[in-house]
Design a protein around this motif. Sequence first.
Motif, PDB file in Angstrom:
ATOM      1  N   ALA A   2       8.969   4.370 -11.296  1.00  0.00           N
ATOM      2  CA  ALA A   2       7.792   4.741 -10.506  1.00  0.00           C
ATOM      3  C   ALA A   2       6.511   4.172 -11.106  1.00  0.00           C
ATOM      4  O   ALA A   2       5.682   3.606 -10.395  1.00  0.00           O
ATOM      5  CB  ALA A   2       7.696   6.265 -10.389  1.00  0.00           C
ATOM      6  N   VAL A   3       6.353   4.291 -12.416  1.00  0.00           N
ATOM      7  CA  VAL A   3       5.128   3.807 -13.059  1.00  0.00           C
ATOM      8  C   VAL A   3       5.072   2.284 -13.056  1.00  0.00           C
ATOM      9  O   VAL A   3       4.034   1.683 -12.756  1.00  0.00           O
ATOM     10  CB  VAL A   3       5.014   4.375 -14.488  1.00  0.00           C
ATOM     11  N   THR A   4       6.192   1.634 -13.370  1.00  0.00           N
ATOM     12  CA  THR A   4       6.214   0.170 -13.414  1.00  0.00           C
ATOM     13  C   THR A   4       5.987  -0.424 -12.024  1.00  0.00           C
ATOM     14  O   THR A   4       5.194  -1.356 -11.863  1.00  0.00           O
ATOM     15  CB  THR A   4       7.536  -0.328 -14.001  1.00  0.00           C
ATOM     16  N   ALA A   5       6.677   0.102 -11.025  1.00  0.00           N
ATOM     17  CA  ALA A   5       6.496  -0.415  -9.660  1.00  0.00           C
ATOM     18  C   ALA A   5       5.087  -0.143  -9.159  1.00  0.00           C
ATOM     19  O   ALA A   5       4.502  -0.976  -8.453  1.00  0.00           O
ATOM     20  CB  ALA A   5       7.524   0.211  -8.725  1.00  0.00           C
ATOM     21  N   ILE A  30       0.026  -2.712  -7.742  1.00  0.00           N
ATOM     22  CA  ILE A  30      -1.438  -2.860  -7.820  1.00  0.00           C
ATOM     23  C   ILE A  30      -1.806  -4.280  -8.233  1.00  0.00           C
ATOM     24  O   ILE A  30      -2.715  -4.890  -7.664  1.00  0.00           O
ATOM     25  CB  ILE A  30      -2.031  -1.817  -8.779  1.00  0.00           C
ATOM     26  N   VAL A  31      -1.093  -4.840  -9.204  1.00  0.00           N
ATOM     27  CA  VAL A  31      -1.364  -6.217  -9.632  1.00  0.00           C
ATOM     28  C   VAL A  31      -1.089  -7.192  -8.489  1.00  0.00           C
ATOM     29  O   VAL A  31      -1.893  -8.093  -8.210  1.00  0.00           O
ATOM     30  CB  VAL A  31      -0.525  -6.573 -10.885  1.00  0.00           C
ATOM     31  N   PHE A  32       0.050  -7.020  -7.804  1.00  0.00           N
ATOM     32  CA  PHE A  32       0.418  -7.917  -6.716  1.00  0.00           C
ATOM     33  C   PHE A  32      -0.595  -7.837  -5.574  1.00  0.00           C
ATOM     34  O   PHE A  32      -0.991  -8.859  -5.005  1.00  0.00           O
ATOM     35  CB  PHE A  32       1.824  -7.562  -6.219  1.00  0.00           C
ATOM     36  N   LEU A  33      -1.031  -6.635  -5.249  1.00  0.00           N
ATOM     37  CA  LEU A  33      -2.038  -6.476  -4.197  1.00  0.00           C
ATOM     38  C   LEU A  33      -3.373  -7.068  -4.633  1.00  0.00           C
ATOM     39  O   LEU A  33      -4.087  -7.683  -3.829  1.00  0.00           O
ATOM     40  CB  LEU A  33      -2.192  -4.997  -3.837  1.00  0.00           C
ATOM     41  N   SER A  34      -3.729  -6.922  -5.896  1.00  0.00           N
ATOM     42  CA  SER A  34      -4.989  -7.467  -6.410  1.00  0.00           C
ATOM     43  C   SER A  34      -5.024  -8.986  -6.333  1.00  0.00           C
ATOM     44  O   SER A  34      -6.083  -9.574  -6.116  1.00  0.00           O
ATOM     45  CB  SER A  34      -5.217  -7.016  -7.851  1.00  0.00           C
ATOM     46  N   VAL A  35      -3.859  -9.626  -6.524  1.00  0.00           N
ATOM     47  CA  VAL A  35      -3.795 -11.088  -6.427  1.00  0.00           C
ATOM     48  C   VAL A  35      -4.255 -11.544  -5.050  1.00  0.00           C
ATOM     49  O   VAL A  35      -4.968 -12.537  -4.924  1.00  0.00           O
ATOM     50  CB  VAL A  35      -2.360 -11.579  -6.746  1.00  0.00           C
ATOM     51  N   PHE A  36      -3.880 -10.808  -4.019  1.00  0.00           N
ATOM     52  CA  PHE A  36      -4.286 -11.184  -2.664  1.00  0.00           C
ATOM     53  C   PHE A  36      -5.685 -10.688  -2.321  1.00  0.00           C
ATOM     54  O   PHE A  36      -6.434 -11.373  -1.642  1.00  0.00           O
ATOM     55  CB  PHE A  36      -3.273 -10.665  -1.647  1.00  0.00           C
ATOM     56  N   LEU A  37      -6.034  -9.499  -2.783  1.00  0.00           N
ATOM     57  CA  LEU A  37      -7.356  -8.965  -2.459  1.00  0.00           C
ATOM     58  C   LEU A  37      -8.480  -9.810  -3.044  1.00  0.00           C
ATOM     59  O   LEU A  37      -9.520 -10.000  -2.415  1.00  0.00           O
ATOM     60  CB  LEU A  37      -7.491  -7.524  -2.951  1.00  0.00           C
ATOM     61  N   PHE A  38      -8.288 -10.310  -4.249  1.00  0.00           N
ATOM     62  CA  PHE A  38      -9.344 -11.071  -4.922  1.00  0.00           C
ATOM     63  C   PHE A  38      -9.187 -12.577  -4.762  1.00  0.00           C
ATOM     64  O   PHE A  38      -9.923 -13.342  -5.380  1.00  0.00           O
ATOM     65  CB  PHE A  38      -9.407 -10.686  -6.395  1.00  0.00           C
ATOM     66  N   PHE A  88       0.832  -1.207   0.000  1.00  0.00           N
ATOM     67  CA  PHE A  88       0.000   0.000   0.000  1.00  0.00           C
ATOM     68  C   PHE A  88       0.867   1.258   0.000  1.00  0.00           C
ATOM     69  O   PHE A  88       0.591   2.215  -0.729  1.00  0.00           O
ATOM     70  CB  PHE A  88      -0.941  -0.005   1.207  1.00  0.00           C
ATOM     71  N   LEU A  89       1.940   1.267   0.799  1.00  0.00           N
ATOM     72  CA  LEU A  89       2.842   2.425   0.826  1.00  0.00           C
ATOM     73  C   LEU A  89       3.598   2.575  -0.498  1.00  0.00           C
ATOM     74  O   LEU A  89       3.861   3.701  -0.930  1.00  0.00           O
ATOM     75  CB  LEU A  89       3.817   2.305   1.994  1.00  0.00           C
ATOM     76  N   GLU A  90       3.954   1.453  -1.132  1.00  0.00           N
ATOM     77  CA  GLU A  90       4.601   1.534  -2.446  1.00  0.00           C
ATOM     78  C   GLU A  90       3.667   2.179  -3.467  1.00  0.00           C
ATOM     79  O   GLU A  90       4.108   2.980  -4.295  1.00  0.00           O
ATOM     80  CB  GLU A  90       5.009   0.143  -2.932  1.00  0.00           C
ATOM     81  N   ILE A  91       2.397   1.836  -3.416  1.00  0.00           N
ATOM     82  CA  ILE A  91       1.429   2.445  -4.331  1.00  0.00           C
ATOM     83  C   ILE A  91       1.283   3.931  -4.033  1.00  0.00           C
ATOM     84  O   ILE A  91       1.310   4.765  -4.944  1.00  0.00           O
ATOM     85  CB  ILE A  91       0.072   1.711  -4.237  1.00  0.00           C
ATOM     86  N   LEU A  92       1.162   4.273  -2.763  1.00  0.00           N
ATOM     87  CA  LEU A  92       0.984   5.672  -2.380  1.00  0.00           C
ATOM     88  C   LEU A  92       2.201   6.523  -2.748  1.00  0.00           C
ATOM     89  O   LEU A  92       2.076   7.548  -3.436  1.00  0.00           O
ATOM     90  CB  LEU A  92       0.720   5.763  -0.873  1.00  0.00           C
ATOM     91  N   ILE A 134      10.924 -11.589  -2.955  1.00  0.00           N
ATOM     92  CA  ILE A 134      11.608 -11.187  -4.191  1.00  0.00           C
ATOM     93  C   ILE A 134      11.011  -9.901  -4.740  1.00  0.00           C
ATOM     94  O   ILE A 134      11.739  -9.007  -5.198  1.00  0.00           O
ATOM     95  CB  ILE A 134      11.548 -12.330  -5.224  1.00  0.00           C
ATOM     96  N   PHE A 135       9.697  -9.776  -4.700  1.00  0.00           N
ATOM     97  CA  PHE A 135       9.039  -8.567  -5.200  1.00  0.00           C
ATOM     98  C   PHE A 135       9.491  -7.329  -4.437  1.00  0.00           C
ATOM     99  O   PHE A 135       9.870  -6.316  -5.030  1.00  0.00           O
ATOM    100  CB  PHE A 135       7.517  -8.722  -5.124  1.00  0.00           C
ATOM    101  N   HIS A 136       9.460  -7.409  -3.114  1.00  0.00           N
ATOM    102  CA  HIS A 136       9.854  -6.251  -2.309  1.00  0.00           C
ATOM    103  C   HIS A 136      11.353  -5.964  -2.442  1.00  0.00           C
ATOM    104  O   HIS A 136      11.759  -4.801  -2.441  1.00  0.00           O
ATOM    105  CB  HIS A 136       9.478  -6.439  -0.845  1.00  0.00           C
ATOM    106  N   GLY A 137      12.168  -7.003  -2.562  1.00  0.00           N
ATOM    107  CA  GLY A 137      13.608  -6.801  -2.743  1.00  0.00           C
ATOM    108  C   GLY A 137      13.920  -6.122  -4.068  1.00  0.00           C
ATOM    109  O   GLY A 137      14.715  -5.176  -4.124  1.00  0.00           O
ATOM    110  N   ALA A 138      13.293  -6.588  -5.137  1.00  0.00           N
ATOM    111  CA  ALA A 138      13.518  -5.985  -6.456  1.00  0.00           C
ATOM    112  C   ALA A 138      12.986  -4.556  -6.498  1.00  0.00           C
ATOM    113  O   ALA A 138      13.636  -3.654  -7.059  1.00  0.00           O
ATOM    114  CB  ALA A 138      12.852  -6.829  -7.536  1.00  0.00           C
ATOM    115  N   THR A 139      11.837  -4.325  -5.890  1.00  0.00           N
ATOM    116  CA  THR A 139      11.287  -2.975  -5.847  1.00  0.00           C
ATOM    117  C   THR A 139      12.211  -2.040  -5.078  1.00  0.00           C
ATOM    118  O   THR A 139      12.435  -0.900  -5.491  1.00  0.00           O
ATOM    119  CB  THR A 139       9.888  -2.987  -5.207  1.00  0.00           C
TER     120      THR A 139
END
Length: 156
Positions: free
Chosen positions: A73-76, A81-89, A42-46, A105-110
Amino acid sequence: MLPRGASSMPPPPNPAPYFPPPRVTLPSGLEILRTFSGAVIFLEILFGTIVWILVASTRIPLPLLQGWVMFVAVTAWFLSIVFLSVFLFGYANRIAVNWNQADFIFHGATFVFYFGAFLLQAATTSLHHLPRKFNSTTQERILSGHEYNISIAASV
């Protein structure tokens, strides 16, 4: 008497049945936002949205450097949003992936990409005192005072 080449020891057991399949330990639905990983996403999106807006609001004096900052910024932002959507839905329960490892891995690469973008944005900000056109008699700077403040905010 044993045949030649045979041993009296039984063969070792197959290790495959002893390792359970990977399981999702991150919750699905809105409960993901109560975890550390969900809060970070959520903070990465914000903050990705804020960086995107701040960099886009300047005149982009160094397109090569700030182009990479915008790309990160745009890619991350989109991938978060996609990664969060996988868990939300609830798609995490349907896709057989080790989500703990994927999350790490996602958070490390970001982090690596955002740190590189931070360095480039800070480098652009540090050049604010240079003239825009080196062969010109005017003393217009690369970043005006307002754009300098915006670049500092984007760097932070």
